[in-house]
Design a protein around this motif. Structure first.
Motif, short mmCIF file in Angstrom:
data_model
loop_
_atom_site.label_atom_id
_atom_site.label_comp_id
_atom_site.label_asym_id
_atom_site.label_seq_id
_atom_site.Cartn_x
_atom_site.Cartn_y
_atom_site.Cartn_z
N LEU A 74 -11.15 4.06 6.94
CA LEU A 74 -10.65 3.16 5.89
C LEU A 74 -9.17 3.01 6.13
O LEU A 74 -8.46 3.99 6.30
CB LEU A 74 -10.83 3.82 4.52
CG LEU A 74 -12.23 4.34 4.22
CD1 LEU A 74 -12.19 5.15 2.93
CD2 LEU A 74 -13.18 3.18 4.07
N GLN A 75 -8.69 1.77 6.17
CA GLN A 75 -7.24 1.64 6.20
C GLN A 75 -6.79 0.50 5.32
O GLN A 75 -7.42 -0.55 5.27
CB GLN A 75 -6.72 1.48 7.63
CG GLN A 75 -7.47 0.51 8.49
CD GLN A 75 -6.87 0.42 9.89
OE1 GLN A 75 -5.67 0.48 10.02
NE2 GLN A 75 -7.68 0.25 10.89
N ALA A 76 -5.70 0.77 4.63
CA ALA A 76 -5.14 -0.29 3.80
C ALA A 76 -4.64 -1.37 4.73
O ALA A 76 -4.21 -1.08 5.84
CB ALA A 76 -3.98 0.27 3.00
N SER A 77 -4.71 -2.62 4.28
CA SER A 77 -4.28 -3.68 5.18
C SER A 77 -3.64 -4.79 4.39
O SER A 77 -4.08 -5.12 3.31
CB SER A 77 -5.49 -4.23 5.92
OG SER A 77 -5.19 -5.52 6.34
N SER A 78 -2.57 -5.34 4.95
CA SER A 78 -2.02 -6.51 4.29
C SER A 78 -1.88 -7.62 5.30
O SER A 78 -1.09 -8.53 5.15
CB SER A 78 -0.66 -6.18 3.71
OG SER A 78 0.22 -5.93 4.78
N VAL A 79 -2.67 -7.52 6.37
CA VAL A 79 -2.53 -8.53 7.43
C VAL A 79 -2.75 -9.92 6.87
O VAL A 79 -2.01 -10.86 7.16
CB VAL A 79 -3.55 -8.24 8.55
CG1 VAL A 79 -3.57 -9.37 9.54
CG2 VAL A 79 -3.20 -6.94 9.25
N LEU A 80 -3.77 -10.04 5.98
CA LEU A 80 -4.09 -11.38 5.48
C LEU A 80 -2.95 -11.92 4.63
O LEU A 80 -2.75 -13.12 4.54
CB LEU A 80 -5.37 -11.33 4.65
CG LEU A 80 -6.58 -10.95 5.49
CD1 LEU A 80 -7.78 -10.73 4.61
CD2 LEU A 80 -6.87 -12.05 6.49
N GLY A 81 -2.22 -11.02 4.00
CA GLY A 81 -1.13 -11.49 3.15
C GLY A 81 -0.02 -12.13 3.95
O GLY A 81 0.82 -12.84 3.41
N HIS A 82 0.00 -11.87 5.28
CA HIS A 82 1.07 -12.44 6.08
C HIS A 82 0.68 -13.77 6.70
O HIS A 82 1.37 -14.27 7.57
CB HIS A 82 1.48 -11.45 7.18
CG HIS A 82 2.23 -10.27 6.64
ND1 HIS A 82 3.49 -10.36 6.13
CD2 HIS A 82 1.86 -8.98 6.45
CE1 HIS A 82 3.88 -9.18 5.70
NE2 HIS A 82 2.90 -8.32 5.87
#
Length: 1823
Positions: free
Chosen positions: A1211-1219
């Motif tokens: 499980l990893q937190a991700s904010s790739v889509l936010g960029h």
């Protein structure tokens, strides 16, 4: 008290008034006033206050403002030099193309303004500080000047008006004396006070000195004034001693004198001598001047030093030399005659404070100052050395000293001037000698008791910390100037001093072989020893050698050689050396030998000198040869593990000795010296010495058994190999014997490339160059590049799938392998033995590939360049009987399979034979006469020529063997023979050969000694008798036996050939006929023997005849004699070997096939497993349960409630889509102040704005349902597909916790690696029991009407909140959710107003679901199951369930609102995809497909309506009118609810009711819609608006029901997705489907739309601007991209490495850039820490949900931060040769490698950093 009144007035008018007074011709009153004023302002006892400075500034400016004054002075700047001074760590440039001096450097500004394209330049971080040389023609070529300094600005600058600087000339002397008085006052001897006090004094002076620095920067005019003041002796006298009445100054001066005294220096004044030592020529007046004081000071210092010595290393007592050699005035006299001299004195006393250094250097562009300062510096040189030796901070002090000296001594003119006027060379040599004398100890080499030689003690701080470095580097620097070096070489007394200096290093760091137990403490002093020899001896030597290149300099070489020999002779006497080296002692340090060797080589090579004129007599040569030979033998011993008890450090020494930076100053001269000795000494003596030193004499016997007195049997073989290899190297190496520089470079390059492919930089590093930077072979010079392209091919950098990044490499060309591979050079140059093997393996691979030879090849034989005529004598080594006897013996032993023989021995023996054949002796007349064999009773062979000795048959040999040897047995069995036989036997016996190397060598030595009539050495003879070669008494007695041999070398070679080929007739007669040596270049031992035989046959007819006889004898027609036991043994042995080989092959094949089948099954297992996980059981029969394999216990079974199985997930937190951004092109990284990055347009930022807007107006719980945070920081779940029992996993984690090896992960945080595939993971996702039972029921399509389905869905939602039964499974599910929550950053969980409320959790759950969908990684519906179960525990406000609002026309309920409660979010503002996920997750699982489709249809209509609303906002007023009319017209047609025109029209008319939704920004919208809207464009934009929703629904459908995902063209995407979801309805028109046709309304569309619009209209209180922005949401986002980087790294570096941090305002020590958003952060900076977390880690949490990608500006590498771990990813910038430059050490220009950057971006978007990069470590929040 005029001053008092002046002080009261304001400063400006006072200054103006004084200036006016002083301008008058009669200025006495003005002067008086000024002096009084200054007396009170600058009164030393006032301390350093800003007020005084302020006064000075006003006074200097004389009534104007100080800034204007500065500007005025600058306008008269006539300097043509840049002279910018920098301190350590500053980034500067060096261009080798433009530099005259190797130390040339430029500041960035001058570099960028000059034209250096195509030059060989690099950027470097200054270690000690430096100054810019732009404009200085002595140091660099004018073509490299920058545009500012190229113009000779000096000529057109007007001259300075006198009154401008009038005040400066008056005020500054007082200012400077104030500084000096502070310094005198504050100084206390370090013994009496804490050292820190010095710092305090300096801090007080900080302002003053900074002010001086400021003045120097005003340009040439001001510097001239300062120079006058600093060098004026009169002013100094007046001010420094103080007038009579000034008590303070008097006291102050006394302090100065005492400081001088305590420094062990003498002020000349005290002695009453008028002339200072600097005025008289050194030595003349100095001795008388020295008087008692100096002598005393010397004694004091020696006392002092003895105490040091006791506290110091404490190993051995220090030795003091009597200081007669030197001129004492250099060491002990100082006289100060001007401010500059005293300032420098205090600078040294205070250990070179940075500010003072910078001030003194800033003045250098002034020529007069430069000369005076250089002289002053030289005058203080001895004092500098003393201070340096006492200093505790010798490192920083060294750097500061060099910072100054390199500026002074790099300039040839200046250096020459000082050499002539101030005895610079005498001073330097004396100072170095004095320095080394402080740490001498008695040498223990050779004669330990009576040794008179002294050497430096390498354990002493002076050597260990390289304290001598600054002085030596200055010395090397001035020797690089021809004029200075010539003076040095012409001055014999200096040369002698220098030789005695070198002799201090001769024999230092002596190693004694430990014979009994392992040494307790491994000393590491050898680092110091090697560094000292290289820096203090070798580099000055290379410096001198560069000036001995031409015939005219012959005399210098002769002088140096003469002194070397004298000093060597003294050394031999001092250590008591006669003829034998002491046993078990080894020193690698023989600088005198090496000086001698290198000057010899240079003299012969470049100056046309005759070698013999430079050589001593034979006896001296014998002595000179001993120690270098001892080193070669010891190298072999070390590799044979004979020194193993001395610890690892002895191996370290052996490696350093041959390492690339040392080899040409160490092993090369040693081997060259041995070659010279070998060419001039008797060859038999030399060869026997070699075998004796290598301790293998006892092995060289024909007997099959022997005793070795000095070696164990397992050491014999490597030592023998070592001896032979050494002989081969000695005879074949030509580095100093006639190769040209280019050939040497080529040979070195080839040998390095053959060991391994190399990067450009490592090649540059590995190829030994003359260490002196000014020498011929400069790395990076064009010859290097040309040579490289001639011998190697470039392999571009590749990116391997495993994630390891390759650099650009050079690999040898095919013809190099074929013709130039030289194993001998490789052996000489390898630091590790494995490199030799690696070269051979690569060679074998090449031969195999090119089809030349498939077996195991032997090292190829390489033809050598011809010898220089001087060294022809070396060939005699190959043609001496001793060597031939050894060769014969070894061939025999190998053929007979005696022990301790090896292939390598044979290989080297053959190499020696071949060398002998290729280098015949000049006077070879014996060629054709067959020798008469009867005459050779006395010795083995008739002559010395190898060619004729090859075919000489040896019949009998007398050997001494132990009684137990097999030879004895054989003798006893011989039957009594007939008389005739016995007589022949007896006759032959006379010829039996006896051979003793030792005796032979003794005889030769005796001859030579007698020849030179040395009675002394005769007297000592008996001491070294050969008794020690006799074995100790215990072993069986030796008896003499006679062996019958009857072989020649040729016959032995033929027999060995048969033995190797395992055929009896391997060489037929026909073979000899068509032989040609050229064919046999590559191959194994057979080829080598054939080649030798061929050479012998072609070069001598006699040999050919003998060969034919031999081959005839062993022809198959005659059966082979079976009687020789050796033969039989060897045959059996061969067969045995053959069988063993076959067995091994068979085993290997079997193993390989097993492995293959295993791999295949493993592959199958994996694929089926992943299918099972992914496909929703569609493959199994309908009623079966899904079985899982546990990878830990290996059992397979279903997942049950009480023993659940889980899937290994990360499980990893991700904010790739936010960029994501709207545009496809990535943002550019700003590299100027004008460029910026605006984060507002990213997906994340937009959504943040939207949410905060909603929260202002609507109810919190409903807000959180109306948006999704999945775009910015959801949780990304990925799996390797392996499953395990959850209880197994727990015990696995326990074992990991106990096994605390250094793992790259943290077990406490739940991290582990999958037990099967080792992929990184951190959680286990429980599998739902019994998947796949109702598949049939799920999929059956139904014909229920839309309305009934809607009702059913509503009922399903009512069944919420059924709590699951408590079981292991549910507990596991709880823990997974906890894992998921802990994975996510806090920021992404609390979006609501009241943190921690259930609403927040709810939002979080479906965001995870959404993130998983969007990232489309198939972690299957198990995750959904877990999430759904949790979603249902949070109730939805059912009174106001969104479903009802979507599907029923409700009556407006305004009356229900309480006043305080804010309204719900209108349907048109909601995020439809989020609603979909909420509905699906809150309904009971498993969900029937028809219900799913129903939900999708209902939501689609909402999405569509939102699209219409968003579209209508973008219209202009006229268009709006037009479209609403069209719509009204179409309203009553059938199917009107499926045509967008009517719906759009209705929408517009409804929304127009709302208070000015449309009237807000009419002028703004006009800009948007410059294009006219056509029906097609409207249709297109509606489809685009709905696409994200359709994509998400399809993905969900795929996860829940296993439906396939369609792939298609972009144009068809909409229709395909609609069809797939069952939305397409009945009207499927061919061609582009219309978006409206997919609508399926549950009740009247018009009513529903009106109802939704009325919700918006009801919000009359919200500002319209906001409601518009909420309506017009844009759902189109491009894929996320990293920033666009510039091509040239320099662009980034120049802008960012000086940039100050935004949060703390300082320039960071380690700046870094976030490649996702461009933020500039401090790496490891304590300034920006928050709650103990450093800035990079913080930023990675905010920007990337704990994933950060940072470019480290100063290192050009990228680091990845993932959660609590980080790793170095590598660099995306490579130089022209395709390699990284980590830490910018080489400073070559770097360019962006697009492929690497793409890979980085790919890993970021696909979240695979954890899997691909292997080297992770914890960062403890410290980055």
């Amino acid at each position: 008290m005029m001053a008092a009144s002046l002080l009261r007035r304001d400063k400006k008018s006072t200054a103006a008034h004084l200036k006016a007074d002083l301008k008058r011709t009669d200025n006495s009153s003005g002067l008086r006033q000024l002096q009084e004023l200054l007396d009170s302002v600058l009164h030393p006892e006032r301390g350093s206050d800003p007020e005084a400075l302020d006064w000075c500034k006003w006074l200097l400016a004389g009534g104007d403002g100080f800034d204007e004054f500065c500007r005025a002075v600058r306008s008269y700047d006539n300097a043509t030099l840049c002279g910018l001074v920098w301190t350590a760590n500053f980034v500067a440039y060096r261009c080798r193309t433009c530099g005259i001096s190797p130390c040339m450097s430029l500041c960035a500004e001058c570099f960028n303004n000059g034209d250096h394209t195509g030059h060989d330049f690099n950027m470097f971080r200054s270690q000690a500080g430096g100054a810019c040389d732009c404009g200085d023609g002595n140091v660099m070529r004018e073509s490299g000047f920058c545009c500012r300094h190229r113009l000779k600005t000096g000529e057109n600058v007007p001259s300075v008006p006198r009154d401008l600087l009038l005040m400066s000339e008056m005020v500054l002397p007082r200012f400077i004396i104030t500084i000096i008085q502070y310094l005198r006052d504050g100084y206390t001897e370090p013994e009496s006070a804490a050292d820190r006090d010095l710092q305090k004094v300096l801090q007080q002076l900080d302002l003053h000195i900074s002010f001086l620095e400021e003045l120097t920067k005003m340009g040439g005019a001001m510097r001239t004034v300062l120079t006058k003041i600093l060098t004026n002796q009169q002013t100094f006298k007046e001010l420094s001693m103080g007038q009579e009445e000034n008590v303070y100054a008097k006291r102050n001066y006394e302090k100065y004198l005492s400081a001088l005294k305590s420094s062990g220096l003498v002020s000349v004044e005290e002695k009453g001598a008028g002339a200072g030592a600097t005025d008289t020529p050194a030595g003349a007046g100095a001795l008388s001047l020295l008087g008692a004081t100096a002598a005393a000071s010397l004694e004091d210092s020696s006392k002092e030093e003895d105490q040091d010595g006791l506290q110091g290393v404490g190993q051995r007592k220090r030795v003091k030399l009597s200081s007669t050699t030197k001129d004492p005035s250099i060491m002990d006299t100082l006289k100060h005659k001007c401010f500059l001299e005293e300032l420098l004195f205090w600078t040294i006393k205070y250990e070179f404070p940075q500010k003072m250094v910078t001030f003194l250097l800033n003045m250098l562009p002034d020529q007069d100052y430069k000369i005076t300062f250089t002289k002053t510096f030289v005058q203080h040189y001895a004092f500098i050395m003393k201070t340096l030796m006492k200093s505790h901070e010798s490192d920083t002090m060294s750097n500061r000293i060099v910072h100054i000296s390199v500026q002074l001594f790099s300039n040839e003119e200046l250096a020459r001037h000082v050499t002539e006027e101030c005895q610079l060379l005498d001073i330097m040599v004396t100072v170095l000698l004095y320095m080394m004398e402080s740490c001498l100890i008695k040498s223990e080499l050779q004669d330990e008791e009576n040794n008179r030689h002294v050497v430096v003690n390498c354990g002493e701080a002076l050597l260990k910390n390289n304290t001598y470095w600054p002085l030596v580097s200055d010395f090397i620097n001035i020797l690089s100037h021809q004029s200075v070096a010539k003076r040095f070489l012409e001055d014999h007394s200096l040369l002698l001093l220098w030789m005695s200096f070198a002799s201090f290093f001769q024999g230092m760091n002596l190693n004694k072989r430990e014979l009994n137990e392992h040494v307790e403490f491994e000393s590491q002093t050898y680092y110091a020893a090697f560094a000292a020899e290289l820096e203090a001896c070798a580099q000055p030597m290379w410096g001198l050698l560069t000036h001995c290149k031409v015939k005219e300099t012959q005399e210098y070489t002769k002088t140096v050689v003469r002194y070397c020999l004298e000093t060597l002779q003294m050394w031999f006497d001092a250590i008591g050396f006669v003829d034998e080296p002491a046993l078990n002692q080894l020193t690698f340090h023989l600088p005198l030998h090496r000086y001698y060797a290198m000057f010899l080589s240079k003299g012969v090579k470049c100056q046309g000198l005759d070698l013999d004129s430079l050589l001593p007599d034979q006896e001296m040569l014998m002595k000179i040869m001993v120690h270098p030979l001892q080193i070669q033998a010891s190298l072999s011993e070390i590799h044979s593990n004979m020194w193993v008890r001395n610890g690892l450090q002895i191996k370290g020494q052996a490696m350093t000795y041959v390492q690339s930076h040392f080899c040409n100053s160490m092993i090369d001269p040693d081997i060259y010296l041995l070659q010279v000795c070998a060419s001039r000494l008797d060859p038999d003596y030399f060869i026997s010495s070699v075998f004796e030193r290598f301790k293998v004499v006892d092995l060289l016997t024909m007997a099959s058994q022997h005793q070795n007195a000095v070696l164990d049997s397992e050491q014999e073989r490597p030592m023998l190999e070592g001896a032979l290899t050494f002989l081969v190297i000695l005879c074949s190496l030509r580095v100093h014997l006639g190769m040209s520089d280019d050939e040497i470079l080529r040979a070195e390059m080839v040998s390095q490339l053959c060991m391994n492919d190399r990067t450009h930089s490592s090649l540059l590093d590995l190829i030994p160059e003359n260490p002196n930077p000014k020498s011929g072979v400069v790395p990076g010079s064009c010859s290097f590049e040309e040579m490289l392209s001639a011998v190697a091919d470039f392999k571009a950098p590749v990116f391997e799938p495993g994630g390891s990044m390759q650099q650009g490499m050079y690999t040898p060309k095919a013809e190099v392998w074929e013709k130039e591979f030289d194993p001998i050079m490789v052996i000489l140059r390898t630091v590790y033995r494995r490199d030799v093997q690696s070269a051979m393996d690569r060679y074998a691979a090449f031969l195999k590939q090119s089809g030349i030879h498939t077996g195991n090849p032997w090292p190829p034989y390489k033809e050598r360049t011809p010898l220089h005529p001087c060294y022809r004598g070396l060939v005699r080594l190959l043609h001496c009987k001793t060597l031939h006897i050894v060769i014969f013996t070894l061939l025999y032993k190998i053929w007979m399979d005696h022990q301790n023989m090896s292939e390598h021995v044979l290989c080297m023996v053959l190499y020696l034979i071949e060398l002998g054949l290729d280098n015949p002796v000049q006077d070879d007349k014996v060629e054709e006469e067959p020798c008469i064999e009867e005459h050779c009773h006395d010795s083995w062979f008739p002559g010395t020529s190898l060619l004729s000795n090859l075919h000489h048959v040896i019949n009998f040999v007398r050997v001494r063997v132990p009684e137990t040897a097999p030879e004895r047995e054989r003798e006893r069995e011989t039957p009594a023979s007939t008389s005739s036989e016995s007589s022949t036997f007896g006759q032959n016996l006379r010829e039996a050969q006896v051979f003793s190397l030792v005796a032979e060598r003794r005889r030769k030595f005796q001859e030579i000694i007698n020849r030179s009539n040395h009675e002394a050495s005769q007297a000592v003879r008996p001491k070294s008798s050969s008794s020690r070669w006799l074995p100790p008494g215990s072993p069986p007695q030796l008896v003499t036996e006679i062996l019958e041999i009857r072989e020649s070398m040729l016959s032995l070679l033929v027999k060995l050939h048969q033995k190797l080929s395992a055929k009896q007739d391997s060489l037929s007669l026909s073979w000899l006929a068509e032989v040609d040596p050229a064919h046999h270049a590559h191959g194994d031992g057979l080829t080598a023997i054939e080649r030798i035989l061929a050479k012998a046959a072609t070069r001598s007819r006699h040999s050919k005849r003998c060969l034919q006889e031999i081959c005839g004898k062993v022809c198959p027609s005659i059966p082979l004699k079976k009687n020789s036991p050796g033969d039989k043994k060897s045959m059996d042995k061969e067969e045995r070997r053959q069988r063993a080989r076959e067995r091994q092959q068979k085993l290997l094949a079997e193993f390989a096939s097993r492995q293959k089948s295993f791999m295949e099954t493993a592959m199958d297992v994996e694929s089926t497993e992943t299918d099972a996980v992914m496909d929703m059981g569609s493959a199994e029969p309908l009623d079966s349960e899904v079985l899982y394999d546990c990878v830990i216990c290996g059992q397979s079974g279903p997942s049950t409630e009480d023993r659940p199985t889980g899937l290994v997930v990360l499980l990893q937190a991700s904010s790739v889509l936010g960029h994501r951004c709207r545009s496809d092109t990535p943002k550019r990284l700003p590299t100027t102040d004008e460029e910026h990055i605006y984060p507002e347009d990213t997906c994340g930022a937009t959504h943040d704005v939207r949410l905060s807007l909603m929260q202002r107006y609507f109810k919190d719980s409903s807000c959180l349902q109306s948006v999704s945070v999945g775009w910015d920081g959801g949780v990304y779940v990925q799996t390797c597909g392996h499953t395990l029992h959850i209880d197994c996993h727990k015990s696995y984690m326990e074992s990991l916790r106990n096994d605390q090896v250094l793992q790259g992960f943290s077990v406490d945080k739940g991290e582990f690696t999958c037990p099967l595939c080792r992929q990184f993971a951190n959680s286990v996702l429980p599998c739902r029991p019994g998947r796949g039972m109702e598949t049939g029921a799920w999929h059956t399509p139904s014909n229920k009407s839309m309305s009934t389905l809607v009702k059913e869905v509503e009922d399903l939602q009512e069944q919420l909140g059924i709590f699951p039964v408590e079981s292991n499974l549910s507990k596991e599910m709880e823990s997974v959710i906890k894992d998921i929550k802990s994975t996510t950053q806090k920021k992404y969980m609390d979006y609501g107003k009241n943190p921690g409320s259930p609403d927040n959790d709810f939002l979080f759950m479906y965001s995870v679901a959404r993130c998983v969908c969007v990232c489309s990684l198939c972690v299957s519906d198990q995750l959904f199951h877990v999430l759904a179960m949790h979603m249902r525990l949070y109730s939805i406000d059912s009174a106001y369930n969104p479903w009802t609002r979507l599907t029923q026309s409700t009556h407006t309920r305004d009356n229900e609102y309480c006043d305080d409660e804010r309204p719900e979010v209108p349907m048109l503002f909601r995020d439809v995809p989020s609603l979909l996920i909420i509905f699906i997750l809150t309904m009971p699982q498993p969900l029937r497909k028809e219900h799913f489709t129903c939900v999708v249809k209902v939501l689609y209509s909402l999405q569509y309506t939102q699209a219409l609303a968003a579209l209508s906002i973008r219209f202009s007023r006229e268009e709006r009118l037009a479209w609403s009319n069209t719509g009204a017209a179409k309203k009553n047609t059938p199917n009107s609810d499926k045509s967008w025109e009517s719906l759009l029209g209705h929408m517009i008319s409804e929304l127009t009711k709302a208070k000015d939704v449309y009237d807000t920004n009419s002028e703004e919208t006009l800009v948007l819609s410059s294009s006219v809207w056509s029906p097609q464009s409207i249709e297109f934009s509606l489809q685009q608006f709905c696409l994200p929703f359709l994509r998400l629904s399809c993905l969900l459908q795929h996860h829940l029901y296993g439906d396939g995902l369609p792939g298609c063209l972009v144009e068809e995407e909409f229709s395909l997705l609609a069809g797939c979801l069952g939305l397409s309805g009945s009207v499927q028109s061919s061609g582009a489907s219309s978006s409206a046709a997919c609508l399926e309304w549950n009740l009247n569309a018009i009513d529903l739309i009106s109802q939704w619009c009325s919700e918006v209209i009801a919000l009359s209180d919200t500002p319209t601007q906001q409601s518009v922005s909420l309506l017009g949401q844009d759902l189109q986002w491009a894929a996320p991209r990293l920033l666009h980087l510039p091509d040239n790294y320099n662009t980034i570096f120049q802008y960012y490495h000086r940039k100050s941090c935004t949060s703390c305002g300082k320039t960071p020590k380690d700046p870094a850039l976030c490649l996702v958003c461009g933020a500039f952060v401090c790496l490891k900076g304590h300034c920006c820490k928050q709650q103990g977390v450093c800035e990079c880690v913080l930023h990675s949490q905010h920007c990337g949900a704990a994933t950060g990608i940072f470019l480290l500006i100063n290192a050009s590498v990228i680091i990845i931060i993932r959660g609590h771990r980080f790793c170095l990813w590598g660099s995306v910038y490579l130089d022209a040769h395709g390699e990284e430059d980590r830490d910018l050490r080489r400073g070559k220009p770097l360019y962006l490698c697009e492929e690497r950057y793409r890979v980085l971006e790919q890993q970021w978007v696909s979240h695979t950093f954890d899997h691909i990069n292997k080297r992770w470590g914890p960062h403890y929040n410290g980055l």
